[in-house]
Design an enzyme around this catalytic site. Structure first.
Site, PDB file in Angstrom:
ATOM      1  N   SER A  24      49.359  -0.447   0.187  1.00  0.00           N
ATOM      2  CA  SER A  24      49.302  -1.059  -1.219  1.00  0.00           C
ATOM      3  C   SER A  24      49.708  -2.476  -1.249  1.00  0.00           C
ATOM      4  CB  SER A  24      49.569  -0.231  -2.345  1.00  0.00           C
ATOM      5  OG  SER A  24      48.695   0.800  -2.477  1.00  0.00           O
ATOM      6  N   GLY A  25      49.040  -3.206  -1.769  1.00  0.00           N
ATOM      7  CA  GLY A  25      49.719  -4.641  -2.118  1.00  0.00           C
ATOM      8  C   GLY A  25      49.406  -5.425  -1.016  1.00  0.00           C
ATOM      9  N   HIS A  75      49.411  -2.625  -9.408  1.00  0.00           N
ATOM     10  CA  HIS A  75      50.001  -0.973  -9.475  1.00  0.00           C
ATOM     11  C   HIS A  75      51.433  -0.949  -8.807  1.00  0.00           C
ATOM     12  CE1 HIS A  75      47.913  -0.212  -5.409  1.00  0.00           C
ATOM     13  NE2 HIS A  75      48.950   0.440  -5.305  1.00  0.00           N
ATOM     14  N   GLU A 135      60.053  -9.787   8.356  1.00  0.00           N
ATOM     15  CA  GLU A 135      60.188  -8.345   8.677  1.00  0.00           C
ATOM     16  C   GLU A 135      59.318  -7.940   9.785  1.00  0.00           C
ATOM     17  OE1 GLU A 135      62.121  -6.076   9.260  1.00  0.00           O
ATOM     18  OE2 GLU A 135      62.822  -5.448   7.603  1.00  0.00           O
ATOM     19  N   GLU A 144      64.642 -11.967   9.433  1.00  0.00           N
ATOM     20  CA  GLU A 144      64.402 -11.563   8.176  1.00  0.00           C
ATOM     21  C   GLU A 144      65.078 -12.332   7.100  1.00  0.00           C
ATOM     22  OE1 GLU A 144      64.749  -7.994  10.723  1.00  0.00           O
ATOM     23  OE2 GLU A 144      65.976  -9.676  10.220  1.00  0.00           O
ATOM     24  N   ASP A 176      43.783  -5.434 -10.397  1.00  0.00           N
ATOM     25  CA  ASP A 176      44.606  -5.074  -9.336  1.00  0.00           C
ATOM     26  C   ASP A 176      45.572  -6.045  -8.540  1.00  0.00           C
ATOM     27  OD1 ASP A 176      46.794  -3.458  -8.638  1.00  0.00           O
ATOM     28  OD2 ASP A 176      45.309  -2.122  -7.277  1.00  0.00           O
TER      29      ASP A 176
END
Length: 268
Positions: free
Chosen positions: A218-219, A76, A90, A100, A124
């Site tokens: 998310s993710g 998503h 990060e 980074e 997902d």
């Protein structure tokens, strides 16, 4: 961190009557609810997924570096047409530490059975092919994935990590946060007064009312301790429409061990 139900687009999914619609963790732009700021680079496989708008990039989701040229995240998060980049190593989104590594995304692979209108179906999961390979060092490492089919026991120690909101409706966290989210076993999580049939066996529930993922998470990974080592057992997927840390609605993750074969078929 995670969005309500659908992590990236905040698309709402239709649940049973009187149930709130789940929301992706990405859409609410929340950070880990509860928890604490992580020690810089203590989760060296965590990445920030960012999209370009105008001349700038903005954090939208988390993810996991699983090979030097590959990142695992939620479907998503990347099912819209955008220009993406990944930042590895990060910690503070507003500050450059020199640790980074910024990588462009050359290709997005979304699981073929992902359907953004039916989040409860699962699938997902997505893979991002990076335009170049990451340099591994003390700040950037690969996340370890579990063996195919492995399911963790109730209360297994896990941590969610991410830059999502710290409360429902709150603001994003500039610094990477971590929160203790023990596994909630499938039998408990699918009880009628919990998530019920919304949660499938290809998902993992973790946490409770005090700490949770939220929008912006998310993710990102669910990092679980197994035999003295952390493995990424989940991909942050959705939370309850009632709020990120609503009682008996723990954060729901894609179960990584259910998709090892699919990922191996892509990363050949």
């Amino acid at each position: 961190m995670l969005r309500f139900l659908v992590l990236t687009s905040l698309a709402a999914m239709v649940l049973a009557e009187l149930e709130p619609q789940p929301r992706y963790l990405e859409d609410s732009f929340e950070r880990v609810v509860g928890g604490e700021v992580a020690k810089p680079n203590s989760w060296p496989w965590q990445i920030s997924l960012q999209y370009r708008s105008g001349s700038k990039y903005y954090h939208t989701c988390g993810g996991t570096l699983i090979e030097r040229g590959w990142v695992m995240t939620a479907a998503h998060c990347v099912d819209s047409s955008r220009t993406w980049r990944v930042i590895i190593g990060e910690h503070d989104l507003n500050s450059n530490s020199g640790r980074e590594q910024v990588m462009q995304v050359s290709r997005v692979y979304i699981h073929p059975r992902w359907d953004s209108s039916r989040v409860s179906n699962g699938y997902d999961v997505a893979l991002l092919r990076l335009s170049s390979e990451a340099t591994l060092n003390s700040y950037v490492q690969l996340g370890s994935l579990p063996p195919t089919g492995q399911i963790l026991p109730h209360n297994n120690l896990c941590y969610i990590t991410g830059w999502g909101r710290t409360s429902t409706g709150g603001s994003l966290s500039a610094q990477l946060k971590q929160a203790y989210l023990p596994v909630v076993d499938h039998k408990t999580c699918t009880s009628p007064d919990w998530w019920g049939s919304t949660v499938k066996n290809t998902m993992v529930c973790a946490g409770g009312a005090a700490e949770a993922g939220c929008n912006g998470d998310s993710g990102g990974p669910l990092n679980c301790l197994v035999n003295g080592k952390y493995y990424v057992h989940g991909i942050a997927s959705f939370v309850s429409g009632y709020g990120c840390n609503y009682p008996k609605k723990p954060t729901v993750f894609t179960r990584v061990s259910a998709y090892i074969d699919w990922m191996d078929s892509i990363m050949v």
